[in-house]
Design a protein around this motif. Structure first.
Motif, PDB file in Angstrom:
ATOM      1  N   ASN A   1       0.829  -1.214   0.000  1.00 51.12           N
ATOM      2  CA  ASN A   1       0.000   0.000   0.000  1.00 51.12           C
ATOM      3  C   ASN A   1       0.858   1.256   0.000  1.00 51.12           C
ATOM      4  O   ASN A   1       0.536   2.237  -0.674  1.00 51.12           O
ATOM      5  CB  ASN A   1      -0.943   0.008   1.199  1.00 51.12           C
TER       6      ASN A   1
ATOM      7  N   LEU B   1       2.431   1.498  -3.540  1.00 51.73           N
ATOM      8  CA  LEU B   1       1.392   1.827  -4.516  1.00 51.73           C
ATOM      9  C   LEU B   1       0.926   3.265  -4.358  1.00 51.73           C
ATOM     10  O   LEU B   1       0.680   3.966  -5.348  1.00 51.73           O
ATOM     11  CB  LEU B   1       0.222   0.852  -4.366  1.00 51.73           C
ATOM     12  N   SER B   2       0.813   3.718  -3.127  1.00 49.64           N
ATOM     13  CA  SER B   2       0.431   5.108  -2.868  1.00 49.64           C
ATOM     14  C   SER B   2       1.474   6.065  -3.421  1.00 49.64           C
ATOM     15  O   SER B   2       1.131   7.118  -3.988  1.00 49.64           O
ATOM     16  CB  SER B   2       0.261   5.325  -1.362  1.00 49.64           C
ATOM     17  N   GLN B   3       2.731   5.690  -3.282  1.00 53.11           N
ATOM     18  CA  GLN B   3       3.788   6.554  -3.798  1.00 53.11           C
ATOM     19  C   GLN B   3       3.786   6.557  -5.324  1.00 53.11           C
ATOM     20  O   GLN B   3       3.969   7.589  -5.955  1.00 53.11           O
ATOM     21  CB  GLN B   3       5.142   6.108  -3.258  1.00 53.11           C
ATOM     22  N   LEU B   4       3.535   5.398  -5.938  1.00 53.74           N
ATOM     23  CA  LEU B   4       3.511   5.319  -7.397  1.00 53.74           C
ATOM     24  C   LEU B   4       2.305   6.034  -8.002  1.00 53.74           C
ATOM     25  O   LEU B   4       2.441   6.801  -8.959  1.00 53.74           O
ATOM     26  CB  LEU B   4       3.490   3.854  -7.839  1.00 53.74           C
ATOM     27  N   LEU B   5       1.112   5.773  -7.461  1.00 52.98           N
ATOM     28  CA  LEU B   5      -0.106   6.314  -8.059  1.00 52.98           C
ATOM     29  C   LEU B   5      -0.357   7.771  -7.711  1.00 52.98           C
ATOM     30  O   LEU B   5      -0.770   8.562  -8.569  1.00 52.98           O
ATOM     31  CB  LEU B   5      -1.317   5.480  -7.631  1.00 52.98           C
ATOM     32  N   PHE B   6      -0.137   8.127  -6.460  1.00 50.55           N
ATOM     33  CA  PHE B   6      -0.512   9.464  -6.005  1.00 50.55           C
ATOM     34  C   PHE B   6       0.678  10.383  -5.806  1.00 50.55           C
ATOM     35  O   PHE B   6       0.507  11.556  -5.490  1.00 50.55           O
ATOM     36  CB  PHE B   6      -1.317   9.366  -4.699  1.00 50.55           C
ATOM     37  N   GLY B   7       1.879   9.851  -5.939  1.00 52.68           N
ATOM     38  CA  GLY B   7       3.067  10.675  -5.783  1.00 52.68           C
ATOM     39  C   GLY B   7       3.320  11.143  -4.363  1.00 52.68           C
ATOM     40  O   GLY B   7       4.017  12.132  -4.147  1.00 52.68           O
ATOM     41  N   SER B   8       2.761  10.421  -3.393  1.00 51.05           N
ATOM     42  CA  SER B   8       2.990  10.815  -2.000  1.00 51.05           C
ATOM     43  C   SER B   8       4.441  10.551  -1.632  1.00 51.05           C
ATOM     44  O   SER B   8       5.057   9.596  -2.098  1.00 51.05           O
ATOM     45  CB  SER B   8       2.050  10.053  -1.062  1.00 51.05           C
TER      46      SER B   8
END
Length: 178
Positions: free
Chosen positions: A94, A97-104
């Protein structure tokens, strides 16, 4: 998580029956919590809500039952520890994936946590290989330095054997004293 593992693996309880046994206390606990925390809003008439809401509530209940049933099946086939490690892997997934999709942004502490989680999973997965490697290293060190100290190459006897020898010696000593 350990109790379901014991019940599923050692007591050979069926996962559907275990889910049935766990559902009644869970319902009671959640009903009391809902009444206490929702200010008795549960007792209002639910008929004025949209019918799509009830469909989503039923889908949520079905998803929860299927998740618990799948967890019970995984515990039956593997162990509770493996399920816990898979849960840690899902957290890492998670985060990534959060870093990849949302750039967090991931902090340095998050990166260290991901690295430690993944290394712990690798160690758990390969514990027999690691144990064999350490034993081979100790045997090699013993062969290279036959007269060296024991603490470098490890004890010559397994720890359990050493403990059993001590207990037998203490028992013989106790018999002589009696």
């Amino acid at each position: 998580m350990c109790l379901p593992g014991i019940l599923l693996q050692e007591e050979k309880i069926n996962s559907v029956f275990l889910l049935y046994l766990m559902s009644i206390p869970s319902f009671c606990i959640l009903a009391i919590a809902a009444l206490a925390l929702e200010n008795w809003a549960v007792l209002e008439s639910p008929m004025h809500y949209d019918h799509h809401l009830w469909l989503f509530i039923l889908l949520s209940c079905l998803g929860s039952v299927m998740y618990n049933l799948a967890s019970s099946c995984v515990i039956t086939l593997t162990s509770a520890v493996t399920l816990h490690i898979l849960g840690n892997l899902s957290v890492v997934g998670n985060l990534l994936l959060s870093q990849l999709l949302f750039g967090s942004e991931m902090s340095a502490l998050s990166c260290v946590g991901v690295a430690l989680t993944l290394s712990g999973m690798l160690i758990y997965q390969n514990c027999e290989f690691i144990s064999d490697s350490v034993d081979a290293w100790r045997a090699k060190a013993r062969d290279l330095h036959p007269g060296s100290r024991e603490d470098i190459a490890g004890p010559s006897k397994p720890i359990n054997q050493d403990l059993q020898d001590r207990l037998q010696t203490d028992g013989k000593l106790q018999d002589k004293l009696d």
